[in-house]
Enzyme design. Structure first.
Site, PDB file in Angstrom:
ATOM      1  N   GLU A 139      -4.635  -8.930  -0.663  1.00 23.81           N
ATOM      2  CA  GLU A 139      -5.059  -8.861   0.868  1.00 23.81           C
ATOM      3  C   GLU A 139      -6.589  -8.378   0.881  1.00 23.81           C
ATOM      4  OE1 GLU A 139      -2.503  -6.060   3.374  1.00 23.81           O
ATOM      5  OE2 GLU A 139      -4.537  -5.276   4.510  1.00 23.81           O
TER       6      GLU A 139
ATOM      7  N   GLU B 251       0.745  -1.465   0.075  1.00 23.61           N
ATOM      8  CA  GLU B 251      -0.001  -0.113   0.089  1.00 23.61           C
ATOM      9  C   GLU B 251       0.746   1.256  -0.229  1.00 23.61           C
ATOM     10  OE1 GLU B 251      -2.986  -0.315   3.090  1.00 23.61           O
ATOM     11  OE2 GLU B 251      -3.960  -1.787   1.902  1.00 23.61           O
TER      12      GLU B 251
END
Length: 511
Positions: free
Chosen positions: A364, A259
């Site tokens: 994820e 991220e």
């Protein structure tokens, strides 16, 4: 070859159970009621099991999970028995088995420090084995992928890297795995490898870096890797692969940090590395890519992004535009599940439409961080959201889907941050038991019945009903056709309470 299965009333359970005959049942769920559905309880002497059966030609098998408590409920039927039944409207799936799309790589979860520690806290060896077999064994849901953090994440007991000291040591001769690797992650992975029905493909992801590599020595914040340490950060990833290989654990792929947008936008207090598109492209093209491709680990996949669906153009198209040479090293894009409800699924296909051979893998997904309760025992809604998202993603050429923590404690941790998440398995170590949430079974409807090598086929769904049935269909390497369906509506009132609910179905027939 074309096949036209009909789903009556837009409610899959009605069609499947109207005249289906029973087949051998597996070890059933030991159900414990919650205020919304049920969880399945495993202890040292009992844990539910499921086997996959390939049907003879002309028959189909159905595995159903539902809000009312069915979990992989197995039945069989004859295809020719199923003609229109009024007064219910009919949803028809028109399958063209000759028109084929992406190939499945796999499904799985993450071996975080928290997951490994929670599993290690189980004192009974049989219960520990039950958990591993539930995920990876032939009587479990047969995961064949794992995500493996490179050092610490938010789901670690502490913050650390693999090369904290001495500082500015660019050759990383001081690199070493952490106690968390040896005590938690490696033992859990090796236990999974022993029972897995296929090779485990492991994706490594870094959340942070050694502090001395960053523009400021902070684990969190918006700090970037100093350009003079781009080579060292690539070496950091290489040594991670090398050290795990020395433990007998091969790495299948690497993502280019977790991220990165959260660092650019200073979102939250997670440990992280911030990239710009130009910086990431340069790092891939001039450092990470050449280092991996010119090494004994040259076949390791490099996945850019590892961020939200909306970020695919940023971490793929813009990276390639800024640094065209990076394209030679990028195998695919890693995507996270969060915010998908606000992002069209075309974001998975449009950015890559001119780049054949580049794939998209979900790495994820989780619930709980901004929700109450964090751990929602028996939540069928979370299971449905998983199923709906996976079906949508697979219909847009995604090759696999990896959940977050394999298991957590009842508080949704442990974590060094004041945060908590739900997980498909929650461990009550003090009671020597764990529970399987409905999410576990939602994930299993894909991982169990879509083995690696399954190929998605063309599907046209005709649904005159108002109710929605989500579906996706694959041809498997076993010569079967598998359709996974998920419906959101209740069945007619005349059916028994066990069937009058929304449901998730895996349907298997012989080609």
């Amino acid at each position: 070859m074309r096949w036209h299965p009909e789903i009556y009333g837009c409610i899959v359970l009605l069609a499947i159970f109207c005249s289906a005959s029973s087949v051998r049942r597996d070890t059933p769920c030991a159900a414990r009621a919650t205020n919304v559905s049920v969880v399945c309880v495993c202890n040292a002497t009992y844990c539910d099991e499921i086997t996959r059966v390939s049907p003879p030609r002309g028959l189909f098998y159905v595995y159903t999970s539902s809000n009312a408590g069915l979990r992989f409920f197995k039945t069989s039927g004859v295809l020719s028995q199923y003609g229109p039944r009024k007064p219910y409207c009919t949803t028809v799936l028109d399958l063209d088995l000759s028109t084929r799309h992406q190939t499945v790589e796999g499904f799985g979860g993450a071996v975080t420090d928290s997951a490994g520690m929670t599993w290690a806290n189980i004192s009974n060896p049989q219960l520990k084995e039950y958990l591993i077999r539930s995920y990876f064994g032939n009587t479990g849901i047969e995961y064949n992928m794992l995500r493996l953090p490179i050092a610490a994440t938010d789901f670690s007991p502490r913050l650390y890297s693999y090369s904290d000291e001495p500082e500015n040591q660019t050759t990383l001769t001081n690199f070493s795995l952490a106690p968390e690797d040896y005590e938690y992650k490696i033992p859990m992975i090796k236990a999974a490898m022993k029972v897995a029905t296929d090779e485990l493909h492991i994706v490594g992801s870094a959340w942070g870096s050694p502090l001395w590599m960053k523009t400021k020595p902070n684990f969190t914040g918006t700090e970037q890797i100093k350009e003079e340490y781009y080579g060292a950060f690539a070496e950091y990833h290489y040594k991670f692969i090398e050290h795990y290989a020395a433990q007998g654990i091969d790495i299948w792929g690497l993502t280019t940090v977790n991220e990165p947008l959260s660092g650019l936008m200073s979102l939250g207090n997670n440990n992280r590395v911030t990239w710009t598109a130009q910086g990431l492209g340069t790092w891939i093209a001039e450092h990470l890519g050449p280092m991996i491709r010119n090494s004994p680990f040259k076949d390791v996949k490099i996945l850019t992004g590892d961020d939200q669906r909306m970020c695919v153009p940023l971490w793929f198209n813009l990276v390639v535009s800024e640094t065209p040479a990076a394209l030679d090293y990028i195998d695919g894009v890693a995507v996270h599940f969060y915010f998908d409800d606000f992002t069209p699924p075309e974001m998975l296909t449009e950015p890559l439409k001119n780049y054949p051979g580049k794939f998209v893998l979900y790495t994820e997904s989780s619930f709980g961080v901004d929700e109450t309760p964090h751990v929602y025992f028996g939540s069928w809604d979370r299971a449905q959201q998983y199923a709906r998202n996976i079906i949508e993603d697979l219909n847009y050429n995604v090759i696999g889907w990896i959940d977050w923590n394999l298991c957590l404690n009842p508080q949704g941790g442990p974590s060094w941050l004041p945060t908590a998440l739900d997980a498909a398995i929650i461990i009550f170590a003090e009671n020597n038991e764990f529970i399987k949430q409905p999410m576990f079974y939602a994930l299993g409807h894909f991982s169990k019945f879509l083995p690696r090598g399954s190929i998605r086929v063309e599907k046209v769904q005709h649904s005159p009903c108002k109710e929605k049935v989500d579906s996706v269909t694959f041809v498997t390497p076993r010569g079967t056709v598998v359709t996974v369906l998920q419906n959101d509506v209740a069945l007619p009132a005349f059916l028994s309470s066990a069937h009058s609910t929304s449901g998730l179905v895996s349907k298997i027939l012989r080609t």
